[in-house]
Scaffold this active site. Structure first.
Site, PDB file in Angstrom:
ATOM      1  N   HIS A  91       0.841  -1.201   0.000  1.00  0.00           N
ATOM      2  CA  HIS A  91       0.000   0.000   0.000  1.00  0.00           C
ATOM      3  C   HIS A  91       0.875   1.249   0.000  1.00  0.00           C
ATOM      4  CE1 HIS A  91       0.787  -0.446   4.384  1.00  0.00           C
ATOM      5  NE2 HIS A  91       0.836   0.866   4.329  1.00  0.00           N
ATOM      6  N   HIS A 141       5.577   6.049  -0.989  1.00  0.00           N
ATOM      7  CA  HIS A 141       6.274   4.850  -1.437  1.00  0.00           C
ATOM      8  C   HIS A 141       5.467   3.599  -1.115  1.00  0.00           C
ATOM      9  CE1 HIS A 141       7.367   5.253   2.810  1.00  0.00           C
ATOM     10  NE2 HIS A 141       7.511   3.935   2.804  1.00  0.00           N
TER      11      HIS A 141
END
Length: 215
Positions: free
Chosen positions: A70, A158
């Site tokens: 995620h 990220h």
């Protein structure tokens, strides 16, 4: 800020989760909560990740692959149980009208948590940064309604790939980082495998996950 009428606390057993330590003690009625963009990578993405981790292992660094992937849109905060539905409702009101968008995460980077107790290997987002900032802006508004801490300033969005215990960031710099990046760049179809569409926003609170589709 979150008084617990029961005053009950839980003693954390680090052997149950790979040596990881909680950032805050568990208390009854307090639910750890965070917001994120979920990713469903292709099978070949996992093959690419295995190749990256094998390259890291050859450099003496053993890391544990993430079970799910995620892009974080909040820090982990604490919600009282009776606030969860209200918080999710606030998120829906702010996010449900936002359009879906493309993300590309293809730059290998190293991260540590604030306590320096865990190190993460991740793929930094190079396309979709502005849209993610817009999501964070809406999430921050909901957090502020409940006097909760907002997201980091100037975040490095990220996808975390793997982790290890301790501060090992210094071991993944320079030539080592370049070699890991080369594994990604040279992997077949890497340009496709590192492209993701943000189609929904999720809020996980304790063992409950709430999904907010983007339009």
């Amino acid at each position: 800020m979150f008084p617990d009428p029961d005053g009950a606390q839980h003693t954390d057993d680090t052997t149950r989760h790979g040596g990881r330590m909680r950032s805050f003690p568990h208390q009854r009625g307090n639910w750890a909560t965070y917001v994120y963009v979920p990713l469903q990578p292709q099978e070949e993405f996992l093959e690419m990740l295995d190749a990256v981790l094998e390259a890291a292992r050859r450099k003496g660094l053993r890391m544990t692959k993430m079970e799910k992937f995620h892009i974080s849109q909040s820090q982990t905060v604490i919600l009282r149980h009776h606030w969860i539905d209200l918080f999710v409702q606030s998120l829906r009101e702010g996010l449900s009208a936002m359009p879906r968008f493309l993300c590309v995460a293809d730059r290998v980077k190293v991260y540590t948590n604030q306590e320096k107790t865990r190190t993460f290997l991740g793929l930094a987002v190079t396309v979709g940064h502005q849209q993610l900032l817009e999501v964070v802006s809406q999430v921050d508004k909901s957090l502020q309604e409940f006097n909760l801490e907002t997201f980091f300033q100037n975040p490095s969005f990220h996808v975390s790939l793997a982790w290890c215990v301790g501060d090992c960031a210094g071991l993944i710099q320079g030539a080592t980082l370049t070699q890991l990046q080369n594994v990604v760049d040279e992997f077949e179809d890497s340009e496709i495998l590192t492209r993701f569409y943000a189609e929904e926003i999720c809020c996980k609170s304790g063992n409950k996950t709430f999904t907010i589709p983007l339009r």
